[in-house]
Design an enzyme around this catalytic site. Structure first.
Site, short mmCIF file in Angstrom:
data_model
loop_
_atom_site.label_atom_id
_atom_site.label_comp_id
_atom_site.label_asym_id
_atom_site.label_seq_id
_atom_site.Cartn_x
_atom_site.Cartn_y
_atom_site.Cartn_z
N ASN A 24 43.01 42.72 29.62
CA ASN A 24 43.52 41.65 29.53
C ASN A 24 45.02 41.32 29.80
OD1 ASN A 24 44.67 38.85 28.90
ND2 ASN A 24 43.73 39.05 26.82
N TRP A 25 45.19 41.18 30.65
CA TRP A 25 47.03 41.11 30.88
C TRP A 25 47.97 40.61 30.10
CZ3 TRP A 25 47.35 41.66 36.70
CH2 TRP A 25 46.11 42.83 37.71
N LYS A 26 47.21 39.01 29.44
CA LYS A 26 47.80 38.09 28.72
C LYS A 26 48.79 37.30 30.21
CE LYS A 26 46.78 40.53 24.28
NZ LYS A 26 46.91 40.12 23.58
N HIS A 114 40.42 33.38 23.02
CA HIS A 114 41.42 34.39 21.83
C HIS A 114 41.99 34.05 21.32
CE1 HIS A 114 44.39 37.70 22.06
NE2 HIS A 114 43.70 37.89 23.16
N GLU A 116 44.90 35.03 20.60
CA GLU A 116 46.10 34.11 20.51
C GLU A 116 46.85 32.63 21.29
OE1 GLU A 116 47.63 36.99 23.52
OE2 GLU A 116 47.71 38.77 21.87
N GLU A 186 37.45 40.66 18.48
CA GLU A 186 38.86 40.93 17.87
C GLU A 186 39.77 41.00 17.03
OE1 GLU A 186 40.50 41.40 22.40
OE2 GLU A 186 40.59 39.55 21.16
N SER A 232 44.02 46.84 20.75
CA SER A 232 45.27 47.97 20.52
C SER A 232 44.19 49.55 21.02
CB SER A 232 45.37 48.38 18.80
OG SER A 232 46.58 47.28 19.81
N GLY A 253 44.52 45.23 26.08
CA GLY A 253 45.25 44.11 25.93
C GLY A 253 46.14 44.93 26.49
N GLY A 254 46.94 45.84 26.26
CA GLY A 254 49.03 46.36 26.39
C GLY A 254 48.02 47.31 27.40
P1 13P Z 1 45.64 45.12 22.32
O1 13P Z 1 44.99 45.81 23.07
O2 13P Z 1 46.89 44.99 22.78
O3 13P Z 1 45.55 45.17 21.14
O4 13P Z 1 45.54 43.22 22.54
C1 13P Z 1 43.95 43.33 21.90
C2 13P Z 1 43.84 42.18 23.30
O5 13P Z 1 43.66 41.07 22.46
C3 13P Z 1 42.39 41.82 24.05
O6 13P Z 1 42.64 40.22 23.97
#
Ligand code: 13P
Length: 268
Positions: A24-26, A114, A116, A186, A232, A253-254
């Site tokens: 997930n690149w956000k 999600h 967020e 998550e 994470s 994510g990151g």
């Molecule tokens: P991180 O891996 O950056 O913590 O993000 C997790 C996430 O929200 C994946 O959807």
């Protein structure tokens, strides 16, 4: 694309479920940067790396067409994913993208609900349920995100929160559709914080999700649904999280923005 013999995607022999590792690149990377990242990831991976888990990539909406063309022209073994969509089919909804628009780009997985989106954009359980139905109506697979905040966890409400989010999202849907769903556990306190849930936390989240699905639809559906862990994840933590009981994959994510790190997670 046809895999070389011996490199086909295999289900987990313990569960019979196919693993799914998603990036997930956000809101990161424009379409040119996105092309570079996917090419780099493709060159890092060997045929054998595709046998363990399906890999889905979830770039921002403006990158989808470019990545679709890249994947299809080079016959890369990545599934295209989106991060969100709106539930109405079309109309006066400025700024939104419909499920059918995503389906037309051969998107296979759509992240829904999600944390967020729930927190920053005010998505309610009701909206999440409608989006889930919209994604299914276009023959795509939703990745439904659920998870508790630190406060909810400390108040001992993790069970209620996870089970409530699952129930609210799926309860209007028939069991045969729900069995194809992916649910990402998550824990919000582990997203982007560097704080990783332990494999036991991941396993207990997966178990709560399946308990609720068993109550709603029975064991057959609960055992078919794939549960990812997200929060994470790094190349160092990936292997033990993937080994956690009931965990069928990762939502990263990151670390998915770094081709080398994401490739190491896939190989974990
Ligand atoms: P991180 O891996 O950056 O913590 O993000 C997790 C996430 O929200 C994946 O959807």
């Amino acid at each position: 694309m046809a895999a070389k013999k011996g490199h086909e995607l295999r289900p987990n022999p313990r569960t019979g479920r196919y693993r799914l590792i998603s990036g997930n690149w956000k809101m990161n990377l424009n379409h040119l940067e996105a092309i570079q990242l996917v090419q780099k990831l493709y060159f890092e991976l060997r045929d054998v790396d595709y046998g363990f888990a399906e890999i889905s990539l979830h770039p921002p909406a403006t990158d989808l067409r470019s990545i679709q063309l890249l994947i299809e022209s080079d016959r890369m073994r990545f599934s295209l994913g989106a991060q969100n969509c709106y539930y109405e089919a079309s109309g006066a909804y400025t700024g939104e993208v419909s499920a059918s628009m995503l389906a037309k780009l051969n998107v296979r997985y759509v992240i829904v609900g999600h944390s967020e989106r729930r927190r920053i954009f005010g998505e309610t359980d009701e909206v999440v349920a409608k989006k889930l139905a919209a994604v299914f109506s276009e023959q795509m697979t939703p990745i439904l995100c659920v998870g508790e905040t630190l406060e909810q966890r400390e108040e001992g409400r993790t069970d209620d929160v996870l089970m409530g989010q699952v129930r609210a999202a799926v309860s209007e849907l028939p069991g045969d559709l729900v069995s194809t769903l992916v649910i990402a556990y998550e824990p919000i306190w582990a997203i982007g914080t560097g704080r990783v849930a332990t494999p036991d936390d991941a396993a207990s989240g997966a178990q709560l999700i399946r308990e609720e699905l068993t109550t709603l639809y029975g064991e057959g559906v609960a055992n078919a649904v794939r549960v990812q862990y997200g929060g994470s994840v790094t190349p160092i933590t990936a292997a033990e999280l993937l080994e956690a009981e009931g965990v069928d994959g990762l939502l990263v994510g990151g670390a998915s923005l770094d081709a080398d790190a994401f490739a190491r997670i896939i190989r974990a």
